[in-house]
Design a protein around this motif. Structure first.
Motif, short mmCIF file in Angstrom:
data_model
loop_
_atom_site.label_atom_id
_atom_site.label_comp_id
_atom_site.label_asym_id
_atom_site.label_seq_id
_atom_site.Cartn_x
_atom_site.Cartn_y
_atom_site.Cartn_z
N GLY A 1 0.79 -1.23 0.00
CA GLY A 1 0.00 0.00 0.00
C GLY A 1 0.81 1.27 0.00
N LYS A 2 2.10 1.18 -0.26
CA LYS A 2 2.97 2.36 -0.24
C LYS A 2 3.29 2.84 -1.65
CE LYS A 2 5.15 1.00 4.14
NZ LYS A 2 6.43 0.64 4.82
N VAL A 3 3.53 4.13 -1.76
CA VAL A 3 3.96 4.73 -3.02
C VAL A 3 5.35 5.32 -2.79
CG1 VAL A 3 3.48 6.43 -4.82
CG2 VAL A 3 1.58 5.27 -3.67
N TYR A 4 6.32 4.84 -3.53
CA TYR A 4 7.71 5.22 -3.34
C TYR A 4 8.15 6.27 -4.36
CZ TYR A 4 7.96 0.88 -0.59
OH TYR A 4 7.76 -0.11 0.34
N THR A 5 9.05 7.12 -3.94
CA THR A 5 9.71 8.04 -4.87
C THR A 5 11.19 8.05 -4.53
OG1 THR A 5 9.66 10.25 -5.89
CG2 THR A 5 9.46 10.16 -3.49
N TYR A 6 12.01 8.18 -5.55
CA TYR A 6 13.46 8.17 -5.33
C TYR A 6 14.01 9.58 -5.40
CZ TYR A 6 18.44 7.39 -6.04
OH TYR A 6 19.81 7.44 -5.91
N ARG B 1 11.83 19.61 -0.07
CA ARG B 1 11.96 18.35 -0.80
C ARG B 1 10.87 17.36 -0.39
NH1 ARG B 1 12.97 16.77 -5.66
NH2 ARG B 1 14.39 15.00 -5.91
N VAL B 2 10.59 17.29 0.89
CA VAL B 2 9.53 16.40 1.38
C VAL B 2 8.18 16.83 0.81
CG1 VAL B 2 8.23 15.79 3.46
CG2 VAL B 2 10.72 15.67 3.47
N GLU B 3 7.96 18.12 0.72
CA GLU B 3 6.70 18.61 0.14
C GLU B 3 6.59 18.25 -1.34
OE1 GLU B 3 6.87 22.76 1.06
OE2 GLU B 3 6.15 22.50 3.12
N MET B 4 7.73 18.24 -2.04
CA MET B 4 7.73 17.81 -3.44
C MET B 4 7.33 16.34 -3.55
SD MET B 4 11.23 19.58 -4.89
CE MET B 4 11.62 21.28 -4.51
N ALA B 5 7.82 15.54 -2.62
CA ALA B 5 7.48 14.11 -2.63
C ALA B 5 5.99 13.92 -2.37
CB ALA B 5 8.31 13.37 -1.58
N ALA B 6 5.46 14.67 -1.42
CA ALA B 6 4.04 14.57 -1.12
C ALA B 6 3.20 15.01 -2.31
CB ALA B 6 3.71 15.42 0.10
N LYS B 7 3.62 16.05 -2.99
CA LYS B 7 2.91 16.53 -4.17
C LYS B 7 2.90 15.48 -5.28
CE LYS B 7 2.82 20.37 -7.48
NZ LYS B 7 3.51 21.62 -7.94
N ALA B 8 3.95 14.68 -5.36
CA ALA B 8 4.04 13.62 -6.38
C ALA B 8 3.17 12.42 -6.02
CB ALA B 8 5.48 13.19 -6.56
N ALA C 1 7.94 19.14 8.90
CA ALA C 1 6.79 19.40 8.03
C ALA C 1 5.48 18.85 8.62
CB ALA C 1 7.04 18.78 6.65
N GLY C 2 5.57 18.19 9.75
CA GLY C 2 4.37 17.65 10.38
C GLY C 2 3.78 16.46 9.65
N LEU C 3 4.64 15.67 9.00
CA LEU C 3 4.17 14.54 8.20
C LEU C 3 4.50 13.19 8.82
CD1 LEU C 3 5.07 15.87 4.62
CD2 LEU C 3 2.79 15.69 5.64
N GLU C 4 4.87 13.19 10.10
CA GLU C 4 5.13 11.92 10.78
C GLU C 4 3.88 11.05 10.74
OE1 GLU C 4 8.12 11.81 14.29
OE2 GLU C 4 7.00 13.68 14.51
N GLY C 5 4.06 9.78 10.42
CA GLY C 5 2.94 8.88 10.31
C GLY C 5 2.31 8.87 8.93
N LYS C 6 2.59 9.91 8.15
CA LYS C 6 2.05 10.00 6.79
C LYS C 6 3.14 9.72 5.75
CE LYS C 6 -1.31 13.54 8.15
NZ LYS C 6 -1.77 14.94 7.92
N MET C 7 4.37 9.96 6.13
CA MET C 7 5.48 9.78 5.20
C MET C 7 6.67 9.22 5.95
SD MET C 7 7.13 12.52 2.53
CE MET C 7 5.63 12.53 1.54
N GLU C 8 7.48 8.46 5.26
CA GLU C 8 8.70 7.92 5.85
C GLU C 8 9.84 8.02 4.85
OE1 GLU C 8 9.02 3.51 6.08
OE2 GLU C 8 6.89 3.55 5.49
N ALA C 9 11.07 7.92 5.35
CA ALA C 9 12.26 7.92 4.49
C ALA C 9 13.07 6.67 4.79
CB ALA C 9 13.10 9.17 4.75
N ILE C 10 13.68 6.13 3.77
CA ILE C 10 14.47 4.92 3.92
C ILE C 10 15.61 4.95 2.92
CG2 ILE C 10 13.07 3.59 2.28
CD1 ILE C 10 13.46 1.13 4.15
N ASP C 11 16.74 4.36 3.29
CA ASP C 11 17.86 4.28 2.37
C ASP C 11 17.66 3.10 1.42
OD1 ASP C 11 20.77 5.37 1.94
OD2 ASP C 11 20.92 3.19 1.80
N LEU C 12 18.17 3.22 0.22
CA LEU C 12 18.04 2.17 -0.78
C LEU C 12 18.58 0.84 -0.26
CD1 LEU C 12 17.44 1.29 -3.77
CD2 LEU C 12 19.81 1.95 -4.26
N SER C 13 19.73 0.88 0.39
CA SER C 13 20.34 -0.37 0.88
C SER C 13 19.45 -1.02 1.94
CB SER C 13 21.74 -0.09 1.44
OG SER C 13 21.68 0.86 2.48
N GLU C 14 18.82 -0.22 2.79
CA GLU C 14 17.91 -0.77 3.79
C GLU C 14 16.72 -1.46 3.12
OE1 GLU C 14 18.19 2.14 7.64
OE2 GLU C 14 17.20 2.99 5.87
#
Length: 688
Positions: free
Chosen positions: A571-576, A638-645, A668-681
């Motif tokens: 159910g997640k939508v990823y952006t790089y 940058r986080v806002e750009m990701a949310a817009k996408a 940005a107050g997006l905890e719980g709505k957005m997360e970040a992760i490294d590619l290797s992880e």
């Protein structure tokens, strides 16, 4: 061929043969232009040396692609197309304008090779070119005077607006187009009236429209129009030539040379002084740029070549968040200083002694605000360089002891402990203690391995980023790589140390790491840190081949050594997010994306600003310690750009980016709505 009108070379005005003017105007114009250019060359002659005569074939290719084909212009579509129309028309009409100068002396002159069919084809082409250029000038003038794109604006602190100069030059170009077309149209109209042979004019062109309008005009009046149009063109041509080196339109002359001499490699930093070896740096009396003449001649040529288009500043993340930096004005202020110190008038003015640049031309905060992301250089259509200038100015400030308070502690820690946190060297490898039993990491101080995993400081010492080290080691081990780490023998790669102007400290780190790597006997190097990747690849010499973990993953997924489980139903939508030092500086764009796309069912979207237009997170290296004056964090934008996408997971491939993205999500107050992760992880989670 008989002509109904008398040519300028044979006409008399008040008993004076106009051929006299045809001779005097070019002589005066060329003399003035030569004088101006001699003055403009003076700071280049006095400037520091620069090595720009290597790889000639590649430089010629750059000229053909970037200068002649205007490859970068359409990145701003409307402005780019308009510029291409004017530029192409100028190139075509340069032959005609040069011919007209000589025709004022010898009316039968024809440019060599243009006397037959080629000349007929060219005549049609130049008629349409003049028409296209006039239309393009009208569009450009409307954009400048009415639309007024924000990137053209000049904040009050940077001086006067340049719209008036731009409109004036557009007026000069339009005058050249109109006068040339009138000159030819009047002749054709007169020949038609007298029944003489009339040259063919391209239908619906400017000259054709003028001819149609002049058909009912008397031959006597046409004669006057013919002569007046010629000398208006002649005077405008040479006035324009002499006006160009006086302002921002100097780029019309210098751009060809600037593109030819532009930097070919990216990611590297120019040496402190060309021709000086690193071991001889201690002998230098002064480091970096402190006065105008400390810049290299290429960098002063950059100042001359700035078209003031604002593309660099429009893409600069520091400028976007309100830091006191606008790359455009680094060039403009440099050019203004060169013009001021090397005055053209009054004639015979002496050159002025250059003052220290910091505090007069540039401010400390302005220079420290740069993240060296490279967005400005990527966007510039004329090959202007900024990072080397910024670094050289920082070298000068460091040499004078002008280092921001917030950076003094990490730089001191780097000198003492080899990392900006000041933690003990023996703890550099502590992150391997909690690895799974099947993940084997060799200690290269005790045993040999084929590959080196260069961890770098942030992944070694930051508690959150250590998970990147663990994930990377897991990927390498389970893909069958025979690898190890340097442990306490590893020092910070020095990527940011060098870019913050501490050249001697960088050289120390470089020598220590180089010795450790070569002594380990490894055949290749892998890292998950783009900053380490960039430094080892572009700033070091003589090391084994190096690749980023994303390249390793993509290569091993393709070979079958890495097999990934699917992400169906998460159910997640990823952006790089493209890290600056992996993407723009080293052109690694496709490998991270192919690694993500190898996870079946993973839904990925692109942000509007991606690949070579990616937006810097603001966290590169020592920027984590710098406390800039800014209105908003880059990471938040940058986080806002990701949310817009439409994404709710930001994947990056850089520990510094991950730090900033996770902090920005909270801000940005997006905890719980957005997360970040490294590619290797992410890849480690999906490995079978």
């Amino acid at each position: 061929m008989e002509n109904a009108l008398i040519a300028p070379a044979k006409y008399f005005f008040l008993f004076i043969p106009t051929v006299v003017f045809s001779i005097l105007i070019p002589i005066a114009g060329i003399a003035v232009f030569t004088y101006i250019m001699a003055i403009r060359m003076a700071p280049l002659v006095k400037a520091a040396p620069d090595s720009r005569l290597d790889r000639i074939p590649q430089r010629i290719l750059n000229v053909l692609k970037i200068w002649l084909a205007q490859y970068r212009q359409p990145r701003y579509l409307m402005a780019g197309v308009v510029h291409i129309m004017i530029f192409a028309g100028f190139l075509i009409l340069s032959i005609r304008s040069s011919s007209l100068v000589v025709m004022g002396i010898s009316d039968s002159f024809v440019m060599p090779g243009f006397g037959g069919l080629l000349g007929d084809i060219y005549s049609i082409l130049k008629d349409y070119a003049a028409t296209v250029v006039l239309v393009a000038c009208a569009i450009a003038a409307y954009r400048r005077a009415v639309v007024k794109p924000a990137r053209y604006a000049v904040p009050a602190k940077y001086g006067k607006d340049h719209t008036a100069e731009a409109l004036f030059v557009l007026g000069l170009i339009s005058t050249l187009m109109i006068s040339e077309s009138l000159f030819e149209a009047s002749s054709v109209a007169a020949n038609v009236q007298r029944g003489f042979h009339a040259e063919f004019l391209a239908p619906i062109s400017l000259a054709w429209l003028f001819k149609s309008a002049l058909l009912s005009t008397s031959v006597e009046t046409l004669q006057i129009i013919h002569i007046v149009a010629y000398y208006i063109h002649d005077l405008t041509f040479f006035f324009f030539l002499c006006f160009l080196p006086l302002g921002k339109h100097f780029h019309v002359i210098t751009s060809l040379f600037n593109v030819f001499f532009m930097r070919i490699d990216r990611g590297n930093i120019k040496p402190v002084r060309y021709g000086i070896k690193s071991e001889d740096l201690d002998d230098l009396e002064s480091f970096g740029v402190k006065r105008l003449e400390d810049f290299t001649w290429k960098h002063i040529l950059d100042f001359y070549s700035c078209a003031d288009c604002g593309r660099c500043s429009d893409n600069c993340p520091a400028n976007a968040v309100g830091r006191p930096l606008s790359p455009r004005f680094i060039s403009i202020k440099g050019r203004d200083l060169a013009f001021k110190n090397y005055p053209i008038y009054p004639y015979g003015s002496s050159f002025k002694k250059s003052e220290n640049l910091i505090g007069t031309t540039y401010e400390e905060d302005e220079i420290w605000s740069c993240t060296t992301c490279g967005a400005c250089e990527q966007e510039c259509p004329l090959g202007i360089e900024y990072i080397d200038k910024i670094v050289d100015l920082r070298r000068g400030m460091v040499d004078e002891g002008m280092v921001p308070q917030s950076l003094q502690k990490p730089l001191s820690a780097l000198e003492k402990r080899g990392n900006p946190w000041g933690k003990m060297e023996k703890k550099r490898a502590d992150w391997i203690k909690d690895l799974p039993d099947d993940v084997v990491v060799k200690d290269l101080a005790k045993e040999s391995a084929d590959a080196l995993y260069f961890v770098d400081s942030i992944t070694s010492y930051d508690d959150r980023m250590q998970s990147i080290g663990k994930a990377t080691a897991t990927i390498l081990s389970r893909a069958g790589s025979d690898f190890g780490i340097l442990g306490k023998e590893e020092k910070d790669s020095g990527n940011e140390i060098r870019r913050f102007g501490e050249e001697m400290l960088f050289q120390t780190m470089k020598e220590s790491n180089t010795d450790a790597i070569l002594n380990s006997g490894v055949k290749h190097i892998i890292t998950a840190d783009p900053h380490a990747y960039n430094a080892l690849k572009n700033d070091y010499q003589g090391l084994p081949p190096i690749e980023h973990i994303s390249q390793f993953i993509a290569r091993n997924v393709k070979s079958g050594n890495i097999r990934l489980t699917g992400a169906n139903g998460d159910g997640k939508v990823y952006t790089y997010h493209d890290p600056c030092y992996l993407g723009r500086h080293n052109d690694v764009y496709d490998d991270p994306r192919s690694a993500l796309d190898a996870i079946t069912g993973l839904k990925r979207v692109e942000m509007e600003r991606c690949r070579d237009r990616s937006f810097c997170c603001g966290g590169g290296g020592l920027m984590l310690f710098y406390e800039p004056e800014e209105e908003q964090r880059m990471g938040v934008l940058r986080v806002e750009m990701a949310a817009k996408a439409g994404a709710n997971v930001i994947v990056t491939a850089c520990p510094f980016c991950l730090v900033n993205m996770e902090d920005a999500i909270k801000v940005a107050g997006l905890e719980g709505k957005m997360e970040a992760i490294d590619l290797s992880e992410l890849i480690a989670q999906h490995m079978q």
